[in-house]
Motif scaffolding. Structure first.
Motif, mmCIF file in Angstrom:
data_model
loop_
_atom_site.group_PDB
_atom_site.id
_atom_site.type_symbol
_atom_site.label_atom_id
_atom_site.label_comp_id
_atom_site.label_asym_id
_atom_site.label_seq_id
_atom_site.Cartn_x
_atom_site.Cartn_y
_atom_site.Cartn_z
ATOM 1 N N GLU A 102 16.610 -17.205 -33.132
ATOM 2 C CA GLU A 102 15.771 -18.489 -33.603
ATOM 3 C C GLU A 102 17.030 -19.380 -34.547
ATOM 4 N N ARG A 103 17.986 -18.652 -35.006
ATOM 5 C CA ARG A 103 18.829 -19.415 -35.755
ATOM 6 C C ARG A 103 20.480 -18.961 -35.646
ATOM 7 N N PRO A 104 20.753 -19.027 -34.236
ATOM 8 C CA PRO A 104 22.103 -18.538 -33.733
ATOM 9 C C PRO A 104 23.359 -19.187 -34.525
ATOM 10 N N ARG A 105 24.476 -18.572 -34.986
ATOM 11 C CA ARG A 105 25.225 -19.036 -35.880
ATOM 12 C C ARG A 105 26.686 -19.251 -35.009
ATOM 13 N N HIS A 106 26.976 -18.471 -34.130
ATOM 14 C CA HIS A 106 28.112 -18.773 -33.122
ATOM 15 C C HIS A 106 27.719 -20.068 -32.131
ATOM 16 N N PRO A 107 28.503 -20.904 -31.908
ATOM 17 C CA PRO A 107 28.118 -21.971 -30.915
ATOM 18 C C PRO A 107 27.852 -21.431 -29.664
ATOM 19 N N TYR A 108 28.451 -20.346 -29.197
ATOM 20 C CA TYR A 108 28.388 -19.773 -27.728
ATOM 21 C C TYR A 108 26.800 -19.285 -27.856
ATOM 22 N N ALA A 109 26.493 -18.521 -28.927
ATOM 23 C CA ALA A 109 25.164 -17.947 -28.826
ATOM 24 C C ALA A 109 24.005 -19.037 -28.939
ATOM 25 N N ALA A 110 24.121 -20.172 -29.703
ATOM 26 C CA ALA A 110 23.353 -21.190 -29.621
ATOM 27 C C ALA A 110 23.249 -21.758 -28.151
ATOM 28 N N GLY A 111 24.195 -21.751 -27.365
ATOM 29 C CA GLY A 111 24.273 -22.409 -26.224
ATOM 30 C C GLY A 111 23.552 -21.471 -25.273
ATOM 31 N N LEU A 112 23.727 -20.170 -25.281
ATOM 32 C CA LEU A 112 22.908 -19.268 -24.549
ATOM 33 C C LEU A 112 21.208 -19.385 -24.742
ATOM 34 N N VAL A 113 20.989 -19.544 -26.294
ATOM 35 C CA VAL A 113 19.482 -19.447 -26.456
ATOM 36 C C VAL A 113 18.918 -21.102 -25.929
ATOM 37 N N GLU A 164 29.107 -12.408 -31.829
ATOM 38 C CA GLU A 164 27.761 -12.523 -33.048
ATOM 39 C C GLU A 164 27.128 -11.263 -32.882
ATOM 40 N N VAL A 165 26.655 -10.756 -33.888
ATOM 41 C CA VAL A 165 25.879 -9.218 -33.962
ATOM 42 C C VAL A 165 24.875 -9.677 -35.195
ATOM 43 N N GLY A 166 23.570 -9.219 -34.797
ATOM 44 C CA GLY A 166 22.692 -9.357 -35.830
ATOM 45 C C GLY A 166 21.332 -9.153 -35.479
ATOM 46 N N PRO A 167 20.339 -9.113 -36.557
ATOM 47 C CA PRO A 167 18.728 -9.125 -36.021
ATOM 48 C C PRO A 167 18.474 -10.010 -34.667
ATOM 49 N N ALA A 168 17.542 -9.395 -33.912
ATOM 50 C CA ALA A 168 17.417 -10.410 -32.714
ATOM 51 C C ALA A 168 16.731 -11.610 -33.311
ATOM 52 N N ALA A 169 15.534 -11.596 -34.345
ATOM 53 C CA ALA A 169 14.783 -12.585 -34.451
ATOM 54 C C ALA A 169 15.844 -13.682 -34.956
ATOM 55 N N GLU A 170 16.832 -13.348 -35.986
ATOM 56 C CA GLU A 170 17.729 -14.277 -36.152
ATOM 57 C C GLU A 170 18.611 -14.743 -35.302
ATOM 58 N N ALA A 229 38.065 -13.965 -37.544
ATOM 59 C CA ALA A 229 37.683 -12.671 -38.043
ATOM 60 C C ALA A 229 36.143 -12.502 -37.819
ATOM 61 N N MET A 230 35.560 -11.540 -37.646
ATOM 62 C CA MET A 230 34.160 -11.077 -37.755
ATOM 63 C C MET A 230 33.649 -11.316 -39.014
ATOM 64 N N THR A 231 33.017 -12.320 -39.668
ATOM 65 C CA THR A 231 32.456 -12.233 -41.028
ATOM 66 C C THR A 231 30.884 -12.377 -41.055
ATOM 67 N N ALA A 232 30.202 -11.378 -41.835
ATOM 68 C CA ALA A 232 28.831 -11.493 -41.976
ATOM 69 C C ALA A 232 28.132 -11.608 -40.520
ATOM 70 N N GLY A 233 28.786 -11.036 -39.625
ATOM 71 C CA GLY A 233 28.321 -10.928 -38.218
ATOM 72 C C GLY A 233 28.473 -11.992 -37.318
ATOM 73 N N VAL A 234 29.394 -12.753 -37.555
ATOM 74 C CA VAL A 234 29.580 -13.915 -36.917
ATOM 75 C C VAL A 234 31.355 -13.914 -36.538
ATOM 76 N N SER A 235 31.832 -14.365 -35.644
ATOM 77 C CA SER A 235 33.316 -14.303 -35.476
ATOM 78 C C SER A 235 33.295 -15.995 -34.979
ATOM 79 N N CYS A 236 33.649 -16.831 -35.940
ATOM 80 C CA CYS A 236 33.752 -18.382 -35.759
ATOM 81 C C CYS A 236 34.363 -18.853 -36.754
ATOM 82 N N HIS A 237 35.090 -20.126 -36.607
ATOM 83 C CA HIS A 237 35.843 -20.894 -37.813
ATOM 84 C C HIS A 237 34.862 -21.781 -38.320
ATOM 85 N N HIS A 238 33.812 -22.098 -37.528
ATOM 86 C CA HIS A 238 32.653 -22.910 -37.851
ATOM 87 C C HIS A 238 31.419 -22.626 -37.469
#
Length: 316
Positions: free
Chosen positions: A242-253, A233-239, A296-305
């Protein structure tokens, strides 16, 4: 920060891949990493230890061992491909002058028989800097008496601050900070991050490599999340914070002390045995049969879900 200056990409990385041939195996340390760092902004590369973050940084500076295989492109200021540049160009024109590196283990990068002052002054002289050793050291919280100590007389935090100062000796436009807060207590972490933020405000580009999301939040404009050699996942820090889209990123937060403080279950895979599909699937409660193929990396996130705001609201 001038808007035109901020729009300039100091570093543009495309498809960076690094592997190491070892007996009976291949270590896939970085796989297809693509990102950019703009002037006046800080990108924080975050992820668990061993995911490939430091290897990525060393690849950009040509500091990998001979058994490394590197491909992709890394344009510095749109003119020099760091990955194809000769060792002579990297050593004589790039390292220290155009790109400063704050190493992960500063004590091992300092000469044991010379004082911190001598090493900082040597760096300033070699790079033709007009800055003074005391002036530069003070910026990182070092007193004059600290500069007259030998590395073995420095605490881990002091050694880190000396390394920080040396990295700025050549006044580089791009700074790569590899775990710059390692060994520092929280007040010094805050001070170091504040200095890096100041460097961004002065027009430099900063790439911070860290596992400390709290520190990343202090300085980063953008965040790239790395897992098992890949950016997920790649994107603005604030997003992302606060709203991570990849489950791993959400787990880190969620694992941060000021959040749920719950560790991600399971362990990451060995870099010698990466799966063909999503490497996070065995640890992810959202995984499905689709995850057997690489997303694939789509809209800044590489995840099927990818997670959505509604899912976040319900604790997903």
């Amino acid at each position: 920060m001038d808007a035109k200056l901020e729009a300039l990409e100091a570093l543009e990385v495309t498809g960076l891949t690094v592997s190491f041939a070892i007996p009976r195996a291949t270590v896939r340390a970085v796989t297809g990493a693509s990102f950019s760092v703009r002037r006046g902004r800080c990108l924080a590369l975050v992820g668990e230890s061993g995911c490939g973050k430091s290897v990525l940084a060393h690849a950009l500076l040509g500091l990998l061992p001979r058994n490394a295989r590197v491909s992709g492109r890394a344009l510095l200021d749109g003119r020099l491909d760091l990955l194809s540049a000769s060792p002579a160009v990297l050593a004589g024109k790039v390292r220290g002058r155009e790109i400063g590196l704050i190493p992960q283990s500063p004590a091992t990068h300092l000469t044991p028989v010379r004082t911190a002052r001598a090493q900082l002054e040597e760096a300033l002289s070699e790079l033709g800097s007009r800055l003074g050793a005391a002036e530069l050291a003070e910026r990182f919280g070092l007193a004059a008496r600290d500069l007259d100590r030998y590395p073995h007389e420095l605490s881990g935090g002091m050694a880190q601050r000396v390394a920080n100062a040396i990295a700025l000796a050549g006044d580089p436009g791009l700074l790569i900070a590899d775990e710059p807060t390692s060994g520092l207590d929280r007040p010094l972490v805050e001070r170091t991050m504040a200095v890096l933020r100041e460097l961004c405000e002065e027009g430099r580009a900063v790439l911070v490599i860290t596992h400390d999301l709290r520190a990343a939040a202090r300085v980063a404009d953008d965040i790239a999340v790395m897992y098992a050699s890949r950016l997920v996942e790649v994107g603005p820090a604030a997003e992302i914070l606060e709203r991570p889209r990849h489950p791993y990123a959400a787990g880190l937060v969620a694992a941060q002390p000021d959040r749920e403080f719950v560790a991600i279950p399971g362990m990451p895979p060995e870099l010698t045995a990466l799966p063909g599909g999503c490497a996070f699937a065995p640890r992810c409660r959202h995984a499905s049969e689709a995850c057997a193929t690489l997303p694939a990396m789509t809209a800044g996130v590489s995840c099927h879900h990818p997670l959505r705001e509604a899912a976040h609201a319900h604790g997903a």
